[in-house]
Design a protein around this motif. Structure first.
Motif, PDB file in Angstrom:
ATOM      1  N   THR A  41       0.924  -1.267   0.135  1.00  0.00           N
ATOM      2  CA  THR A  41       0.073  -0.048   0.060  1.00  0.00           C
ATOM      3  C   THR A  41       0.953   1.122   0.004  1.00  0.00           C
ATOM      4  OG1 THR A  41      -0.045  -0.029   2.338  1.00  0.00           O
ATOM      5  CG2 THR A  41      -1.944  -1.110   1.255  1.00  0.00           C
ATOM      6  N   ASN A  66     -14.502  -5.096   9.230  1.00  0.00           N
ATOM      7  CA  ASN A  66     -13.510  -5.237   8.026  1.00  0.00           C
ATOM      8  C   ASN A  66     -12.428  -4.561   8.264  1.00  0.00           C
ATOM      9  OD1 ASN A  66     -15.779  -6.249   6.207  1.00  0.00           O
ATOM     10  ND2 ASN A  66     -16.478  -3.880   6.294  1.00  0.00           N
ATOM     11  N   SER A  68      -8.832  -2.994   6.915  1.00  0.00           N
ATOM     12  CA  SER A  68      -8.263  -2.617   5.592  1.00  0.00           C
ATOM     13  C   SER A  68      -6.526  -2.891   5.523  1.00  0.00           C
ATOM     14  CB  SER A  68      -8.387  -0.948   5.460  1.00  0.00           C
ATOM     15  OG  SER A  68      -9.837  -0.837   5.202  1.00  0.00           O
TER      16      SER A  68
END
Length: 165
Positions: A41, A66, A68
């Protein structure tokens, strides 16, 4: 007839629970493997390349939270690594603990939040890459590190690898 239907329903629930537990155990076995590839990333959190083994949500928490991929990854020793965790269920997750697993089979907590439950919505926090070091030095911070997330009940939520350069 009703008794048979009740027994059949009970067996279906039992087997569904066993399958979910088996899936969770398999997920946890995968987590306790040495660090390997990373989901790359940039500093803005954009995913440049994906490691399919990183930052998946465990079967017990699917649909509730969730994760990331952290960013940037890889990180330099002088820049903070940002984590974004989105709790999507109400009262779905009790607490959060992030650990780093060292090659010596030791663990260290690098983030802890004892809110129970975690509030729904996005939680963002940062860690210093030096915290990934077993001995607190820049030299031992460099490399690829396995990071594991648990809830406050020590149930595994997710895991992934972070590289420090």
């Amino acid at each position: 007839m009703q008794r048979n239907l009740f027994l059949l329903s009970a067996l279906i629930i039992l087997f569904a629970g066993c399958t979910r537990n088996d899936d969770q155990r398999a997920f946890e076995q995968q987590a306790y493997q040495p660090a390997s590839g990373i989901t790359q990333t940039n500093a803005l959190g954009e995913v440049l390349s994906t490691d399919e083994d990183d930052w998946r949500t465990s079967p017990l928490f699917e649909g509730l939270i969730n994760i990331s991929p952290p960013f940037p990854n890889p990180a330099r020793t002088n820049q903070a690594i940002t984590f974004e965790i989105d709790v999507t269920g109400v009262q779905a997750v009790s607490g959060l603990e992030m650990i780093v697993w060292f090659s010596s089979n030791r663990f260290a907590t690098i983030y802890f939040d004892n809110q129970s439950p975690l509030p729904p919505g996005l939680t963002t926090f940062q860690i210093n890459p030096i915290e990934l070091s077993e001995f607190g030095t820049i030299e031992t911070a460099r490399g690829t590190h396995r990071v594991i997330l648990f809830d406050g009940n020590q149930q595994m939520i997710s895991y992934g690898d972070i590289r420090v350069e």
